[in-house]
Scaffold this active site. Structure first.
Site, short mmCIF file in Angstrom:
data_model
loop_
_atom_site.label_atom_id
_atom_site.label_comp_id
_atom_site.label_asym_id
_atom_site.label_seq_id
_atom_site.Cartn_x
_atom_site.Cartn_y
_atom_site.Cartn_z
N ASP A 50 0.85 -1.21 0.00
CA ASP A 50 0.00 0.00 0.00
C ASP A 50 0.88 1.25 0.00
O ASP A 50 0.38 2.37 -0.07
CB ASP A 50 -1.02 -0.01 1.15
CG ASP A 50 -0.40 -0.05 2.52
OD1 ASP A 50 0.85 -0.17 2.62
OD2 ASP A 50 -1.15 0.03 3.54
N SER A 51 2.21 1.05 0.00
CA SER A 51 3.14 2.16 -0.24
C SER A 51 2.88 2.76 -1.63
O SER A 51 3.36 3.85 -1.93
CB SER A 51 4.59 1.68 -0.14
OG SER A 51 4.80 0.53 -0.94
N ASP A 89 -1.02 -6.18 -0.25
CA ASP A 89 -1.31 -5.54 1.03
C ASP A 89 -2.80 -5.34 1.20
O ASP A 89 -3.50 -4.95 0.25
CB ASP A 89 -0.65 -4.15 1.06
CG ASP A 89 0.49 -4.08 2.05
OD1 ASP A 89 0.58 -4.95 2.94
OD2 ASP A 89 1.31 -3.14 1.92
N LYS A 119 -1.06 -9.40 3.03
CA LYS A 119 -0.31 -8.92 4.19
C LYS A 119 -1.16 -7.92 4.94
O LYS A 119 -1.86 -7.11 4.31
CB LYS A 119 1.00 -8.26 3.74
CG LYS A 119 1.78 -7.62 4.90
CD LYS A 119 3.17 -7.19 4.50
CE LYS A 119 3.26 -5.84 3.84
NZ LYS A 119 2.78 -4.71 4.66
N GLU A 121 -1.20 -5.35 8.74
CA GLU A 121 -0.37 -4.78 9.80
C GLU A 121 -0.97 -5.02 11.17
O GLU A 121 -2.19 -4.93 11.35
CB GLU A 121 -0.21 -3.27 9.56
CG GLU A 121 0.50 -2.94 8.26
CD GLU A 121 0.68 -1.43 8.04
OE1 GLU A 121 0.38 -0.63 8.95
OE2 GLU A 121 1.11 -1.07 6.93
N GLU A 188 9.44 -4.12 10.53
CA GLU A 188 9.83 -2.81 9.97
C GLU A 188 10.28 -1.86 11.07
O GLU A 188 9.62 -1.72 12.11
CB GLU A 188 8.64 -2.19 9.21
CG GLU A 188 8.99 -0.81 8.64
CD GLU A 188 8.05 -0.30 7.57
OE1 GLU A 188 7.12 -1.04 7.17
OE2 GLU A 188 8.25 0.85 7.13
O1 KIV Z 1 3.53 -1.06 1.66
C1 KIV Z 1 4.68 -1.50 1.61
O2 KIV Z 1 5.40 -1.30 0.62
C2 KIV Z 1 5.16 -2.27 2.74
C3 KIV Z 1 6.62 -2.62 2.77
C4 KIV Z 1 7.49 -1.44 2.80
C5 KIV Z 1 6.93 -3.60 3.83
O3 KIV Z 1 4.41 -2.60 3.59
#
Ligand code: KIV
Length: 270
Positions: A50-51, A89, A119, A121, A188
């Protein structure tokens, strides 16, 4: 001639890599061309992070990213890859409301996005959510430490686990994520010694970002390692190339040639 079938990495391969000591390479990608390039280079896992909200959409945080955006980017990455495991994510608010929504959204990332795993959090606080998604046979990666979706609680993007009480909480989080059935977890922004302790404590692979060299693997954001994002560069990023300059030179040359009437030349015309 028949097309050679390429074997994709699986969650089982990652577990074997931890056991054999082979480090796991992970990069983020959000589109077809980058996914294709890193897949051809032999990356083990591509994370559709989600970056994308920060490095592609220009938001200040990852919080505005939606399920629709994640599905769009996940589909493009899946189309661009043949051998990497694709992890999508779960964006903010797609798994925090209740377990039914979490299950539906995880399912959509697999069914409509084509991801092989998701993934999310959190630690102890999301253990039940991880368990319920794993119970649908969807592999889950946990993510603890500096969790960007918690930016407002953390008061900024700060290293976590420096104080003893916080370190103990992170160890409890790591155990909870592993016990809930996650097949790996991202660590992280935590001290290297704590990441080493977590990696030795849990049996599943740990993927570090700003967490030292003793994790089972490493992940970075592709725009950061290629020098494509000049907004902010954390200490844990290593720049392996600087392609912004190359891109700008190409664009400058194009503009100049259009203005000067040099492009298109005869060979580009019909
Ligand atoms: O969103 C993302 O890119 C991430 C990574 C930096 C671990 O969660």
């Amino acid at each position: 001639m028949s097309k050679q079938t390429v074997k994709r990495r699986t969650v089982l391969d990652l577990q074997k890599m931890k056991e054999s000591g082979e480090k796991i390479s992970v990069l983020t990608a959000y589109d077809f061309p980058f996914a294709r390039l890193m897949d051809q280079a032999g990356i083990d896992v591509i994370l559709v992070g989600d970056s994308v909200g920060s490095v592609v959409s220009g938001y200040d945080t990852t919080l505005p990213v939606t399920m629709e955006e994640m599905l769009y980017h996940t589909r493009a990455v899946v189309r661009g890859s043949e051998q990497a495991l694709i992890v999508a994510d779960m964006p903010f608010l797609s798994y925090q409301i209740d377990e039914t929504e979490a299950r539906r959204n995880a399912g959509l990332l697999v069914k409509e996005g084509g991801a092989h795993a998701v993934k999310l959090e959190g630690g102890v606080n999301v253990a039940d959510t991880i368990r319920t998604i794993v119970n649908m046979d969807i592999p889950v990666i946990g993510h603890i430490g500096l969790t960007p979706q918690s930016v407002h609680r953390m008061g900024g993007y700060r290293i976590q686990g420096r104080a003893e009480a916080q370190a103990q909480q992170l160890l409890a989080d790591a155990r909870a994520v592993a016990d809930a059935g996650a097949f790996a977890m991202v660590l992280e922004g935590i001290p290297a010694a704590l990441a080493k302790e977590i990696t030795e404590t849990v049996s599943i692979p740990t993927i570090g970002i700003g967490a030292g060299v003793d994790c089972s693997g490493q992940v970075l954001v592709i725009h950061d390692i290629l020098g494509l994002c000049d907004k902010y560069s954390p200490k844990f990023v290593k720049r392996y190339a600087d392609i912004s300059g190359t891109i700008r030179d190409g664009i400058d040359a194009y503009i100049r040639e259009v203005k000067d009437g040099v492009f298109p030349a005869e060979e580009h015309s019909f």
